[in-house]
Enzyme design. Sequence first.
Site, PDB file in Angstrom:
ATOM      1  N   LYS A   1      -1.351   4.516   0.404  1.00 63.24           N
ATOM      2  CA  LYS A   1      -2.136   3.282   0.521  1.00 63.24           C
ATOM      3  C   LYS A   1      -1.807   2.557   1.825  1.00 63.24           C
ATOM      4  O   LYS A   1      -2.691   1.987   2.464  1.00 63.24           O
ATOM      5  CB  LYS A   1      -1.890   2.363  -0.674  1.00 63.24           C
ATOM      6  CG  LYS A   1      -2.275   2.940  -2.028  1.00 63.24           C
ATOM      7  CD  LYS A   1      -3.677   3.514  -2.056  1.00 63.24           C
ATOM      8  CE  LYS A   1      -4.759   2.452  -2.065  1.00 63.24           C
ATOM      9  NZ  LYS A   1      -6.118   3.033  -2.226  1.00 63.24           N
TER      10      LYS A   1
ATOM     11  N   TYR B   1       2.401   7.354  -3.627  1.00 58.37           N
ATOM     12  CA  TYR B   1       1.172   6.570  -3.756  1.00 58.37           C
ATOM     13  C   TYR B   1       1.188   5.382  -2.808  1.00 58.37           C
ATOM     14  O   TYR B   1       0.224   5.142  -2.072  1.00 58.37           O
ATOM     15  CB  TYR B   1       0.998   6.093  -5.199  1.00 58.37           C
ATOM     16  CG  TYR B   1      -0.140   5.116  -5.364  1.00 58.37           C
ATOM     17  CD1 TYR B   1      -1.462   5.527  -5.224  1.00 58.37           C
ATOM     18  CD2 TYR B   1       0.105   3.769  -5.654  1.00 58.37           C
ATOM     19  CE1 TYR B   1      -2.516   4.623  -5.358  1.00 58.37           C
ATOM     20  CE2 TYR B   1      -0.940   2.869  -5.793  1.00 58.37           C
ATOM     21  CZ  TYR B   1      -2.247   3.298  -5.654  1.00 58.37           C
ATOM     22  OH  TYR B   1      -3.284   2.404  -5.783  1.00 58.37           O
TER      23      TYR B   1
END
Length: 379
Positions: A194, A190
Amino acid sequence: MQNILITGGAGFIGSNLALTLIEKGYNVTVLDNLSEQIHGQNAEENSFLFSKIKNKVKFIKGCVTSKEDWQKAVSNQDIIVHLAAETGTGQSMYQIEQYTKVNVGGTAIMLDLLANNPHSIKKVVIASSRSIYGEGKYWSDELGSEVYPKHRTDEFMVKGDFEVKYDGLSQPLKLLATDENSKIHPSSVYGITKQNQEQMIMTVCPTIGIAPVAFRYQNVYGPGQSLSNPYTGILSIFSTLIRNGKDINIFEDGKESRDFVYIDDVVDATIRGIEKNEANYGIFNVGTGEATDVITVANELIKNYKADTKINISGNYRLGDIRHNFADLNKIKNTLGFSPRYNFETGIKKFTEWVLTQDVIESKYDESISEMKEKGLYK
C-alpha cells in the site's frame, strides 16, 4: 468530469461508492475479477455485493494485472478510483508474490499505460491504508518527544508482553493519533504494497498532468462487507463465528485497538476527493479519530446479536499485526470539510442488523489460522 472508473468496484467499498456516484449522475465503469475469496463461488449469480451494481454500471470482468483489461477499462474515462487490491495483513506475509503482483504490479501497469498512451484521465484516487504507519506514533515522557516504535517481536510477545517498545526507554509510551506526516514504517507485506501504491501514484501522476489523491483508510466496516473472507475484518470474522455458535478467540490481551470507520463515511470522504479540487495532490486519513479495543468489539457484537458466545482471551498473536492505531483527522476536516457521521456504537448496530438478514455462512476462520500456523506466523 462525468465518467469514473472504479477498479475493485464490485468489492465492499467500491460497490457502495459506485451506487452513490450513480445517484449523483456519474457514469460508472467497474473493473473487477470477482475474487472468490471475497464474493464466494459463482459470484455473478450469488454475490451480494455484485448484485447491487449489476446492470447499473458498465462492468468489465478482468484483473488489474492485465494490460489489456486496463486498456479496455480506461477508455473514455475522466477519473480512476483505484481500489482493487489483495487485502489481509496476515495472508500477505506468506502470499508475498500475489500481493506484490496485484497491488504493486497492477498499479505499475496502470501508470505505465497512462504515461505512454493517449487518454482522458484527469485525476487518480488511490486507496491507501492505515497499515503504512506500522506501529504508529507515541509520546515518550522520558525523551519529551514523539517516537515511532519498531515492529514487535517474539522476544516479548511470547511472554505475554504485547505493548510496543522503544530502544533504551523503560517508561510506558503514550499512544498518539497518526497524522499524515507520521513516519511511514509498515510491518506487513500488505502495508508495504500500500505504501508503494501510494508513492507511485503521488510521484508519477503529477509528471503526466494527472491530479493524484490518496486516502489512508482505517478499518472500514458496515453492511455488505464479506462475511466469508477469514483474512480481513474482525467484525465479519467474529460475526460469522457467533452465528455459527462458536466461541471467540481474541488474540494478545484483547486491548489492541483500531479505528473503525463506517462505510458511508468512507464513501463520503472518497467522493469529496473526487469532486473537490482542494483534494488534488493531497494525502488524507479517513477514520473516526477514535481507538476501539478488540474486547469492546467482541462484547458489542455479542450484545447486538443477543448471543451467549464465550470470549477466550488466548494470548495468541500473529507476526505482522500492529498493536494500536487511530487517525488524526485534522487535515481532511480542514481541507475537505469531512467529519465522520457514525460513531462505533451506531455503526455496529447498523452492521449487525444487516448481518442478521444474511444466510449463516460456514466459518473458514480455523482454516486461515492453520495456514498461518504452518507458516510460523501464528503463535
